[in-house]
Write a protein that holds these residues in place. Structure first.
Motif, PDB file in Angstrom:
ATOM      1  N   ILE A 191     -20.236 -47.016 -20.387  1.00  0.00           N
ATOM      2  CA  ILE A 191     -19.825 -47.094 -21.790  1.00  0.00           C
ATOM      3  C   ILE A 191     -18.490 -47.824 -21.870  1.00  0.00           C
ATOM      4  O   ILE A 191     -17.477 -47.339 -21.366  1.00  0.00           O
ATOM      5  CB  ILE A 191     -19.698 -45.695 -22.420  1.00  0.00           C
ATOM      6  CG1 ILE A 191     -21.046 -44.968 -22.395  1.00  0.00           C
ATOM      7  CG2 ILE A 191     -19.188 -45.801 -23.853  1.00  0.00           C
ATOM      8  CD1 ILE A 191     -20.994 -43.552 -22.952  1.00  0.00           C
ATOM      9  N   ASP A 192     -18.502 -49.013 -22.487  1.00  0.00           N
ATOM     10  CA  ASP A 192     -17.263 -49.734 -22.772  1.00  0.00           C
ATOM     11  C   ASP A 192     -16.746 -49.241 -24.120  1.00  0.00           C
ATOM     12  O   ASP A 192     -17.121 -49.749 -25.173  1.00  0.00           O
ATOM     13  CB  ASP A 192     -17.517 -51.241 -22.826  1.00  0.00           C
ATOM     14  CG  ASP A 192     -17.676 -51.839 -21.447  1.00  0.00           C
ATOM     15  OD1 ASP A 192     -17.036 -51.323 -20.523  1.00  0.00           O
ATOM     16  OD2 ASP A 192     -18.432 -52.818 -21.300  1.00  0.00           O
ATOM     17  N   GLY A 193     -15.879 -48.226 -24.076  1.00  0.00           N
ATOM     18  CA  GLY A 193     -15.390 -47.621 -25.312  1.00  0.00           C
ATOM     19  C   GLY A 193     -13.876 -47.615 -25.379  1.00  0.00           C
ATOM     20  O   GLY A 193     -13.272 -46.577 -25.694  1.00  0.00           O
ATOM     21  N   HIS A 194     -13.276 -48.762 -25.061  1.00  0.00           N
ATOM     22  CA  HIS A 194     -11.812 -48.810 -25.026  1.00  0.00           C
ATOM     23  C   HIS A 194     -11.214 -48.424 -26.377  1.00  0.00           C
ATOM     24  O   HIS A 194     -10.135 -47.829 -26.441  1.00  0.00           O
ATOM     25  CB  HIS A 194     -11.356 -50.207 -24.620  1.00  0.00           C
ATOM     26  CG  HIS A 194      -9.891 -50.282 -24.315  1.00  0.00           C
ATOM     27  ND1 HIS A 194      -9.305 -49.586 -23.274  1.00  0.00           N
ATOM     28  CD2 HIS A 194      -8.883 -50.948 -24.938  1.00  0.00           C
ATOM     29  CE1 HIS A 194      -8.003 -49.827 -23.261  1.00  0.00           C
ATOM     30  NE2 HIS A 194      -7.721 -50.652 -24.250  1.00  0.00           N
ATOM     31  N   HIS A 228     -26.018 -49.879 -20.135  1.00  0.00           N
ATOM     32  CA  HIS A 228     -24.648 -50.348 -20.335  1.00  0.00           C
ATOM     33  C   HIS A 228     -24.476 -50.698 -21.807  1.00  0.00           C
ATOM     34  O   HIS A 228     -25.128 -51.603 -22.329  1.00  0.00           O
ATOM     35  CB  HIS A 228     -24.380 -51.578 -19.463  1.00  0.00           C
ATOM     36  CG  HIS A 228     -22.940 -51.960 -19.384  1.00  0.00           C
ATOM     37  ND1 HIS A 228     -22.456 -52.861 -18.463  1.00  0.00           N
ATOM     38  CD2 HIS A 228     -21.854 -51.568 -20.118  1.00  0.00           C
ATOM     39  CE1 HIS A 228     -21.149 -52.996 -18.622  1.00  0.00           C
ATOM     40  NE2 HIS A 228     -20.774 -52.237 -19.625  1.00  0.00           N
ATOM     41  N   VAL A 229     -23.613 -49.958 -22.502  1.00  0.00           N
ATOM     42  CA  VAL A 229     -23.370 -50.187 -23.927  1.00  0.00           C
ATOM     43  C   VAL A 229     -21.872 -50.291 -24.169  1.00  0.00           C
ATOM     44  O   VAL A 229     -21.056 -49.915 -23.335  1.00  0.00           O
ATOM     45  CB  VAL A 229     -23.972 -49.057 -24.791  1.00  0.00           C
ATOM     46  CG1 VAL A 229     -25.479 -48.992 -24.641  1.00  0.00           C
ATOM     47  CG2 VAL A 229     -23.338 -47.712 -24.447  1.00  0.00           C
ATOM     48  N   GLY A 230     -21.532 -50.781 -25.375  1.00  0.00           N
ATOM     49  CA  GLY A 230     -20.131 -50.829 -25.773  1.00  0.00           C
ATOM     50  C   GLY A 230     -19.598 -52.237 -25.908  1.00  0.00           C
ATOM     51  O   GLY A 230     -20.180 -53.210 -25.438  1.00  0.00           O
ATOM     52  N   ASN A 231     -18.460 -52.338 -26.588  1.00  0.00           N
ATOM     53  CA  ASN A 231     -17.764 -53.601 -26.802  1.00  0.00           C
ATOM     54  C   ASN A 231     -16.411 -53.278 -27.430  1.00  0.00           C
ATOM     55  O   ASN A 231     -16.128 -52.114 -27.753  1.00  0.00           O
ATOM     56  CB  ASN A 231     -18.597 -54.533 -27.697  1.00  0.00           C
ATOM     57  CG  ASN A 231     -18.898 -53.914 -29.056  1.00  0.00           C
ATOM     58  OD1 ASN A 231     -18.026 -53.836 -29.922  1.00  0.00           O
ATOM     59  ND2 ASN A 231     -20.135 -53.443 -29.249  1.00  0.00           N
ATOM     60  N   MET A 252     -21.399 -42.294 -13.816  1.00  0.00           N
ATOM     61  CA  MET A 252     -20.968 -42.501 -15.199  1.00  0.00           C
ATOM     62  C   MET A 252     -19.670 -43.312 -15.182  1.00  0.00           C
ATOM     63  O   MET A 252     -18.676 -42.916 -14.569  1.00  0.00           O
ATOM     64  CB  MET A 252     -20.728 -41.143 -15.864  1.00  0.00           C
ATOM     65  CG  MET A 252     -19.978 -41.226 -17.186  1.00  0.00           C
ATOM     66  SD  MET A 252     -21.089 -41.598 -18.545  1.00  0.00           S
ATOM     67  CE  MET A 252     -19.998 -41.340 -19.950  1.00  0.00           C
ATOM     68  N   ILE A 253     -19.691 -44.490 -15.823  1.00  0.00           N
ATOM     69  CA  ILE A 253     -18.499 -45.331 -15.940  1.00  0.00           C
ATOM     70  C   ILE A 253     -18.093 -45.362 -17.406  1.00  0.00           C
ATOM     71  O   ILE A 253     -18.914 -45.700 -18.266  1.00  0.00           O
ATOM     72  CB  ILE A 253     -18.771 -46.761 -15.442  1.00  0.00           C
ATOM     73  CG1 ILE A 253     -19.280 -46.748 -14.013  1.00  0.00           C
ATOM     74  CG2 ILE A 253     -17.514 -47.621 -15.559  1.00  0.00           C
ATOM     75  CD1 ILE A 253     -19.711 -48.111 -13.505  1.00  0.00           C
ATOM     76  N   ILE A 254     -16.856 -45.015 -17.663  1.00  0.00           N
ATOM     77  CA  ILE A 254     -16.390 -45.038 -19.044  1.00  0.00           C
ATOM     78  C   ILE A 254     -15.041 -45.737 -19.112  1.00  0.00           C
ATOM     79  O   ILE A 254     -14.106 -45.391 -18.392  1.00  0.00           O
ATOM     80  CB  ILE A 254     -16.326 -43.620 -19.653  1.00  0.00           C
ATOM     81  CG1 ILE A 254     -15.859 -43.700 -21.111  1.00  0.00           C
ATOM     82  CG2 ILE A 254     -15.453 -42.677 -18.834  1.00  0.00           C
ATOM     83  CD1 ILE A 254     -16.135 -42.457 -21.911  1.00  0.00           C
TER      84      ILE A 254
END
Length: 753
Positions: free
Chosen positions: A152-155, A127-130, A174-176
């Protein structure tokens, strides 16, 4: 903070650093929700058997490169919601066993120039991203080949280098979370053959022209697509459906917590190719602002014939058009729970020819109120086996109803029915009437195998003769107080009984009866929490034949009562003994002594304010204030005296006033009399002198006998004071005027010494 299994919970303890002393025994370390800012090399060096390390929600901004070097057995690492501005591959270089890695919610803008995960060969979920995460580069996921979950937290992701995710051969889920359709299209292009379940969050599908960018999805081999918190419009729905139809292996589609702007008046006719793979369709909490204007969905009728499972939950559905129901030819499972269906709308929704293959129907949490009408509306569903109509408000039910002829499961829990009647279909094998107000149950149900009567008002077991094939019975949280031998033995096929939370007279006698007389050793009994004599937790849910209770366990209430009485008697004895031997006094003075010990034994000369602190009884105040004070304070030179009436600080604790006054005075002058000995506060002043002055072996105390007093009248606990009075000189106030001048002379000399 560690239990027997070496799971150490140090969360929310205000820690600023990883605590020292970690050993090789620890397997799980929870340091979440603290204030840790830095992880040092030595912090985790000894925790070589650590399997889970939880560091989320701290303030970590830096990690030494070899901080995790010794954690070769670590399987879970959570660094989410910290302040990491970059990720270093050296952190994870020795984590050969790591399976789950959480890095979301930090401050990094990218994953670096290379892959931070290249050595994590066993990684299963990542789990990556911010909110600041904006760039994914080629090589960022090098070394990662198989993942069960990639999140992936890629808002605000704005740059994606093609091929970055193509290195991952297989991703099950896959969660994006993404806003840009352009970037999403590029990512999907790299995942056409690797993702099994693609979940898209917070994307806005509101502009028809942008939908062409999603056309790449039609080549995806994903088997499940989920849209969460997605914005849809009447203009974009036909485009999305057209894309999904072309996906060669799509079997399941979900729309969860989405928003639809429109009323179903779609501008173009959907060219239904009737996807041969899509079978499951789920809608949960879909917000349609003008749902009461929504159309009958004739344009999608051609898509429905192959659906086998449909869920439309918590979406304000008040009617399913008859034509839609009739097109759901293959539907086997339908969940319409938490909606607005009423009796008449259900009759229209379940029209003749509708849902011909339906086997399971969930209508719980709707607005149904007529059980007879509900059964009649569904009676033509010949394949219906399972029906859940719980959490509706039926109230009284009639004596006869019409039901589907093959119905075997019926859930009527929490439906406000006061009693059960022959309206209940006799074909049932499973019946749940929990959480109603039933006081008895006597239905003839010859095929019933499972009966759930939890949270009712039953005082006796249901009769066994009308339900001869019963295997499972739950009568939890009723008002049962006993079973008779006849009642229990009448259930010939019983295998599981849950009778917890009732009012049995004595659980031990009851257990013994079942064990010795019933002859059915396979019955499982969930023992209640409260009996007159409680059964221990260890036997709850155990097989009756395997349980043997001791006399102590059988009479726990009696034992607890005896213990409480003994504890009360011990406390009473301690109070009496303490009163007789002045225990309260010793406690009070120990506290005062500890307070005094924290201060220097002698105040500095600059802090000395008085020549003497005068301790006297209120009954002797006339002599002290009108004779002694006038004589000493008007002398030449005058003496400075400290009197409690005049010089104590208002609002300050009286014991602190006494201590401070004695410490700020050269001498302490005690005016002794019979009244003094009886005064509570004079005792405090004497007590402190006993600890503070006499223990220092100085001559700071001056004793003045205002009237003849024997040393034996002084309390025995002031042994040193009694000794001083017996061994040292003290001043005695003379009644003859000619001797008073000598008294004042001697007192002034003592004060000056």
């Amino acid at each position: 903070a560690c239990d027997a299994a070496q799971l150490c919970n140090c969360s929310s303890m205000g820690l600023d650093f990883i605590p020292p002393g970690l050993t090789a025994k620890i397997t799980v370390l929870n340091l979440a929700h603290n204030r840790i800012k830095h992880i040092r090399s030595r912090d985790l060096q000894q925790a070589v058997n650590l399997r889970a390390l939880l560091l989320q929600s701290n303030e970590i901004s830096s990690i030494d490169e070899d901080s995790f070097q010794s954690l070769v057995n670590l399987e879970l690492l959570d660094l989410s919601n910290n302040s990491l501005a970059h990720l270093s591959p050296l952190w994870f270089g020795h984590l050969f066993s790591l399976q789950h890695l959480h890095l979301q919610g930090n401050l990094y803008r990218d994953l670096g120039e290379s892959s931070p995960f290249s050595s994590l060969r066993n990684l299963s979920s990542l789990h990556v991203g911010n909110p600041r995460f904006s760039v994914i580069r080629q090589g960022n996921f090098e070394g990662v080949e198989f993942l069960n979950k990639l999140w992936i937290d890629g808002h605000n992701l704005s740059q994606y280098e093609q091929g970055s995710l193509k290195l991952i051969k297989k991703i099950k889920h896959m969660i994006i979370n993404i806003k840009s359709i352009n970037v999403f299209s590029e990512i999907v292009g790299d995942l056409l053959h690797s993702v099994t379940w693609l979940e898209v969050r917070r994307i806005a599908c509101s502009i028809s022209a942008e939908m062409q960018l999603l056309r790449v999805m039609s080549s995806s081999f994903a088997k499940k697509i989920s849209f969460r918190q997605t914005l849809l419009t009447d203009a974009t729905v036909p485009e999305i459906v057209s894309i999904l139809e072309d996906m060669p292996q799509l079997a399941e589609l979900e729309l969860i917590d989405c928003r639809l702007l429109g009323t179903g008046q779609w501008k173009m006719q959907i060219q239904a190719n009737q996807s041969r793979t899509l079978r499951v369709f789920t809608i949960e909490k879909l917000s349609i602002e003008e749902f009461y204007l929504f159309t009958d969905l004739q344009t999608v009728e051609g898509l429905l014939s192959l659906f086998t499972r449909v869920t439309v939950r918590n979406t304000k559905v008040f009617l399913v058009p008859c034509r839609i129901s009739q097109h759901l030819m293959s539907l086997e499972y339908l969940d319409l729970s938490a909606n607005l269906l009423g009796d008449e709308s259900l009759e229209h929704s379940a029209c003749r020819g509708g849902w011909p293959s339906l086997q399971t129907l969930n209508l719980s949490q709707n607005s149904l109120s007529d059980l007879e009408m509900t059964g009649k509306s569904l009676s033509h569903l010949r394949n219906l086996i399972v029906l859940d109509i719980s959490q509706n408000n039926f109230g009284d039910i009639p004596d006869s109803c019409e039901w589907p002829k093959n119905l075997t499961y019926l859930n009527l829990s929490s439906t406000q029915i006061p009693k059960v009647t022959t309206c209940i279909p006799p074909t049932l094998e499973i019946l749940d009437v929990s959480a109603n107000n039933l006081k008895e149950f006597g239905l003839q149900l010859p095929f019933l195998k499972e009966l759930y009567l939890t949270k009712n008002q039953l005082k006796t077991l249901p009769g066994a003769a009308p339900i001869p094939n019963l295997v499972v019975l739950s009568v939890r949280r009723n008002k049962l107080n006993s079973f008779s031998k006849q009642e229990f033995e009448s259930f010939k096929r019983m295998q599981q009984l849950d009778a917890s939370d009732n009012n049995f007279i004595c659980s031990c006698d009851f257990l013994s009866f079942i064990h010795r007389q019933a002859g059915i050793s396979q019955v499982l009994v969930g023992w209640p929490d409260k009996y007159v004599c409680d059964s221990p937790l260890a036997v709850r849910g155990a097989q009756v034949g395997a349980v043997h209770l001791s006399l102590m366990e059988c009479h726990r209430s009696l034992v607890v009562s005896l213990i409480c009485i003994l504890v009360f008697l011990v406390i009473l004895i301690l109070v009496v003994v303490g009163y007789k031997y002045h225990a309260v006094w010793y406690l009070r003075m120990t506290w005062a002594w500890l307070q005094a010990k924290r201060k220097p034994k002698r105040a500095p000369p600059k802090d000395i304010c008085y020549d003497a602190f005068v301790s006297y009884s209120e009954n002797d105040s006339n002599w002290v204030e009108n004779i002694m004070v006038r004589e000493l304070e008007q002398a030449c030179p005058p003496f400075r005296l400290c009197l409690h009436k005049r010089d104590f600080v208002p609002g300050k604790w009286i014991v602190d006033n006494i201590i401070d006054s004695i410490e700020k005075s050269h001498k302490t002058l005690f005016v002794l009399s019979e009244h003094f000995v009886q005064s509570e506060w004079c005792k405090y002043e004497l007590d402190f002198s006993h600890f503070r002055l006499f223990d220092e072996n100085n001559d700071a105390a001056i004793l003045v006998l205002l009237e003849p007093i024997q040393s034996k009248t002084i309390p025995k606990r002031f042994c040193k004071l009694r000794k001083i009075m017996n061994t040292k000189t003290y001043l005695e106030w003379p009644l003859e005027e000619e001797q008073q001048q000598m008294f004042w002379f001697n007192l002034k000399v003592a004060l000056k010494s």
